[in-house]
Design an enzyme around this catalytic site. Structure first.
Site, PDB file in Angstrom:
ATOM      1  N   TYR A 186       8.241 -12.805  -4.673  1.00  0.00           N
ATOM      2  CA  TYR A 186       7.592 -13.797  -4.103  1.00  0.00           C
ATOM      3  C   TYR A 186       8.462 -15.155  -4.368  1.00  0.00           C
ATOM      4  O   TYR A 186       9.189 -15.151  -5.161  1.00  0.00           O
ATOM      5  CB  TYR A 186       6.303 -14.078  -4.413  1.00  0.00           C
ATOM      6  N   HIS A 202       5.994  -4.512   5.613  1.00  0.00           N
ATOM      7  CA  HIS A 202       5.286  -4.656   4.467  1.00  0.00           C
ATOM      8  C   HIS A 202       4.316  -3.879   4.474  1.00  0.00           C
ATOM      9  O   HIS A 202       3.084  -4.402   4.020  1.00  0.00           O
ATOM     10  CB  HIS A 202       5.075  -6.181   4.048  1.00  0.00           C
ATOM     11  N   SER A 262      -3.264 -13.221   4.340  1.00  0.00           N
ATOM     12  CA  SER A 262      -4.005 -11.914   4.320  1.00  0.00           C
ATOM     13  C   SER A 262      -4.461 -11.276   5.859  1.00  0.00           C
ATOM     14  O   SER A 262      -5.003 -12.510   6.524  1.00  0.00           O
ATOM     15  CB  SER A 262      -5.201 -11.923   3.332  1.00  0.00           C
ATOM     16  N   HIS A 280       0.041 -10.139   6.181  1.00  0.00           N
ATOM     17  CA  HIS A 280       0.321  -8.972   5.415  1.00  0.00           C
ATOM     18  C   HIS A 280       0.059  -7.664   5.729  1.00  0.00           C
ATOM     19  O   HIS A 280      -0.831  -7.677   6.621  1.00  0.00           O
ATOM     20  CB  HIS A 280      -0.438  -9.215   3.850  1.00  0.00           C
ATOM     21  N   GLU A 303       9.012 -12.486  -0.046  1.00  0.00           N
ATOM     22  CA  GLU A 303       7.866 -13.013   0.507  1.00  0.00           C
ATOM     23  C   GLU A 303       7.714 -14.311   0.268  1.00  0.00           C
ATOM     24  O   GLU A 303       7.296 -14.774  -1.036  1.00  0.00           O
ATOM     25  CB  GLU A 303       6.626 -12.210  -0.162  1.00  0.00           C
TER      26      GLU A 303
END
Length: 794
Positions: A599, A150, A368, A259, A558
């Site tokens: 997602y 990713h 994140s 991520h 995801e």
């Protein structure tokens, strides 16, 4: 009664051809001497590795770096983020584990980790076709998994559905081909390297590499469920270590959720982001810390990372080095053969033991790496909690990494944290993987899948359906890792009249679709958009791979933190209740695998409609559908039953449209040759550790040749009086290759090589070398090289 050996010897008649005891002893001594001198001793391995090996294990890796110019990067959907150079190269890394049955009849499984944004259905289809042509039915859709890390800093255009290739101006064949070829070659290497070995598993917490970027949605999950967990993101890394039965450790793969967005939406250098960086760091670490222990298998010559192996020339003064460097001026450009580019840099690795370390993605949907939090760029205050806006604008809200404001430093830090945890788990791994290799795979139509749900998971009736794919308004708002544009915002469950009008011009959703997707306000009804071909997938693969007590759930999207937890728990319950597994079963989720479908949130998170909920394509019951179908797969595996399916995803290769113009011609100014220096290193210069050296060359478009497994940039060190040795290339963290044009459509271009002198680089005389390939007006490709003037690093 049998005679004793001594009486037997005595009873033999004289004149027998049996050797005398003295001669026998001499022969034994001679045989022992021959054995000691002619047979290479195996390197020392642990007692565990020396015992019988329950598996055949093999690892491999190959370059998948795509076009470093003109191609839009995949991930942020930012049309202005176009590749223009290389931070470090991208790789496909593969492992194969096989049961050592006679004749190769035992089951085997393949897992490939890509330094790419995600897997692609079309890539998977074509890789499987190549494997079938090469190996027959040995490797197929059931036992091969292809997963992306990713990164948002890799070239796009390699997926087949329209919505994922709009910003790349459609399909980019060059991006697609290099990935397909790299995956195939990594598997070929792993297959060729299959040898008896063992696998160990370990896990541990990594606390500072990810934060939840949608905490308001997470808080909508039931309080009693949230109370089971200490954190609102998963902090656990699971690692498997491969140990060759003869030579010892050969690599590891791990799964951890964060991520690939340490590099921002404005970055234009190809990069594996934090996970790619972690893999680079660990493979470099292995060269210095693992290979020396197995030196019997390492060829002589300089490795590519030589800093710890070439001694500091302390007896040479700065003045001596400067005088030596001043005698080597910029070489000027010259033509070379294409093969000499790869040979020049790769020749130092021939017969070298290859270690493969992969940092795989997991349920990273709401995780994140920008761990300092999200702040408004105008006020430096935290963004709005529910909508991630600043005075109502999403464009001003950005997450900050630990190296803020330097995105390269943030990438290094988050990558280094994963690397250090992986080294710790690698060194301390002691739980041996034991048990059978198995797998289950099926295709499902997620546009109309019937799901049995309970009232607690949002079902008003015992059976509901998933929906054709659609994206909500909050999708266009982006995330704190990469904000969107216009007046969209996260947490929008209403939409607005202007964008409804725009949507209806493109494709208005019908009443049934609106009801099915509620409370998502539909912005793009992608599942029902078919012109010029499918905009979004409907048929998706799901897969389980078992290696002993390790179970990998391969999902094509995801998953958010809580969605991943629910899926893992549901499958774990099936496995442990079967009696075939104890509570020590290790269930990991491999995200973005085999294809991509955006997602998956929980039902409760979906109601909030932040970016992740708006990007959950198949409606509020998507997660329940995954749980239901993975439970079926797990049940089939423990009961030794197959999972029949009559579905196949489409192969849309022949329908792809690519609008990116090709390279027409490359040119230089009159009197200038490709490879000439445009801006040289300062004369008689000395650079200290940590300082930056750069030179700019007249160059050509990198799309003319990707120089796969080669390099556009090279740092060479003077070894002795006249031998220039390659020491760093564009696969190294310290060296960046930057490409540019003076004007958007100019046939002229420049390459800037930027080297940050590593702290452990040996003192000496260095120079920068550029490789490239130019295109003539008639289409022929000519390869060239050129060097900067020499300089001193001290």
């Amino acid at each position: 009664m049998e005679p004793s050996s001594s009486s037997s010897r005595r009873s033999r008649p004289r004149g027998s051809d049996s050797p005398s005891p003295t001669i026998r002893r001499l022969l034994c001594l001679l045989l022992l001497f021959v054995l000691q001198t002619c047979i290479r001793p195996a390197p020392a391995v642990s007692a565990a590795a020396a015992s019988p090996s329950p598996y055949l294990v093999g690892v491999g890796s190959y370059d998948i770096t795509g076009p470093a110019a003109d191609v839009n990067m995949m991930g942020y959907a930012n049309a202005e983020q176009v590749a223009s150079g290389i931070h470090f190269r991208l790789k496909a890394r593969a492992f194969i584990v096989a049961e050592p049955e006679p004749g190769g009849t035992g089951k085997r499984a393949v897992f490939v980790n890509l330094d790419a944004c995600m897997a692609s259905q079309l890539v998977t289809i074509k890789v499987l076709e190549r494997l079938k042509a090469r190996y027959g039915d040995l490797y197929n859709e059931k036992n091969v998994a292809i997963s992306g890390i990713h990164t948002h800093a890799g070239p796009g255009g390699y997926l087949q559905y329209v919505v994922y290739i709009v910003t790349s101006l459609g399909f980019v064949r060059q991006s697609f081909d290099v990935i397909v070829n790299g995956i195939e070659q990594s598997i070929v290497q792993a297959h060729s390297n299959l040898r008896p070995g063992k696998i160990y598993v370990n896990k541990g917490e990594l606390l500072d590499a990810g934060v939840n970027r949608s905490p308001s949605a997470y808080l909508n999950n039931p309080a009693d469920e949230r109370s089971k967990y200490q954190y609102n993101v998963d902090k656990e890394m699971t690692l498997i270590k491969f140990v060759d039965g003869e030579i010892g450790p050969i690599g590891s793969f791990n799964w951890f959720a964060t991520h690939g967005t340490s590099m921002s939406r404005t970055n234009s250098l190809i990069s594996g982001d934090n996970k790619g960086a972690a893999a680079r760091f660990m493979e470099d670490w292995a060269e210095q810390n693992v290979i020396p222990k197995q030196a019997v298998h390492v060829s002589s010559g300089h490795p590519r990372r030589v800093s710890a192996l070439i001694p500091e020339p302390n007896e040479i003064t700065d003045d001596d080095l400067i005088r030596l460097a001043s005698s080597y001026k910029a070489s000027g450009g010259r033509q070379i053969s294409g093969s000499s580019i790869a040979t020049r840099i790769r020749s130092t690795e021939q017969n070298k033991l290859k270690f493969v370390f992969a940092f795989c993605q997991s349920n990273c949907g709401d995780v994140s790496p920008n761990v300092l939090g999200a702040f408004c760029t105008d006020t430096n205050r935290p963004c709005d909690f529910n909508h991630s806006t600043c005075n109502g604008q999403n464009e001003l809200c950005y997450g900050r990494g630990p190296g803020y404001p330097d995105e390269f430093e943030s990438t290094r830090i988050i990558g280094n944290r994963q690397f250090l945890k992986a080294v710790d788990l690698f060194n301390s791994a002691s739980e041996e993987i034991q048990g059978r290799v198995d797998y289950r795979h099926t295709y499902l139509d997620f546009s109309q899948l019937e799901v049995n749900v309970s009232a607690t998971t949002g079902g008003q009736h015992p059976t509901v359906k998933t929906c054709p794919a659609a994206m909500g308004f909050a999708f266009a708002a982006g995330t704190t890792d990469g904000p969107g544009a216009f007046d969209f915002k996260q947490g929008d469950v209403k939409g607005n009249p202007f964008w409804w009008l725009v949507r209806d011009v493109i494709r208005p959703p019908g009443p049934e679709q609106v009801k099915c997707q509620a409370p998502k306000p539909i912005l793009l009804d992608t599942g029902e958009m078919k012109v010029p071909y499918d905009w979004a997938p409907a048929i998706l693969p799901i897969q389980i791979i078992r290696i002993g007590q390790l179970v990998i759930l391969c999902v094509p999207g995801e998953f958010t933190t809580m969605a991943g937890r629910r899926l893992r728990d549901a499958v774990r319950n099936v496995l442990t209740n079967s009696g075939q597994f104890d509570n020590n079963v290790h269930v990991v989720l491999a995200g973005l695998t085999n294809t991509y479908s955006q997602y998956v949130t929980t039902f409760e998170e979906y109601q909030i409609q932040r970016y992740e909920g708006a990007s959950t394509l198949y409606g509020p019951h998507t997660l329940s559908a995954y749980i239901q179908e993975f439970q079926k797969l797990a049940t089939a595996m423990v009961t030794n039953k197959e999972v029949p399916t009559n579905l196949q995803p489409p192969d849309l290769l022949n329908r792809q449209i690519g609008l990116l113009p090709g390279v027409i011609v490359d040119e230089t100014p009159p009197g200038v040759t490709f490879g000439d220096v445009r801006s040289d290193v300062p004369a008689n210069s000395t650079f200290r550790k940590g300082s930056v050296v750069n030179a700019t060359f007249y160059s050509a478009c990198p799309r003319n040749d990707l120089l796969t497994d080669g390099t556009f940039a090279l740092v060479e060190k003077l070894d002795g009086g006249s031998d220039w040795v390659p020491v760093y290339d564009d696969d190294d963290w310290s060296l960046r290759f930057k490409w540019s044009r003076p004007l958007p459509v100019s046939p002229m271009s420049f390459a800037t090589l930027e080297w940050t002198v590593p702290e452990d680089a040996p003192s000496g005389v260095y120079r920068l070398r550029h490789f490239g390939a130019s295109k003539t007006l008639i289409g022929s490709i000519n390869y060239f090289t050129g060097t900067s003037s020499a300089f001193v690093a001290r």
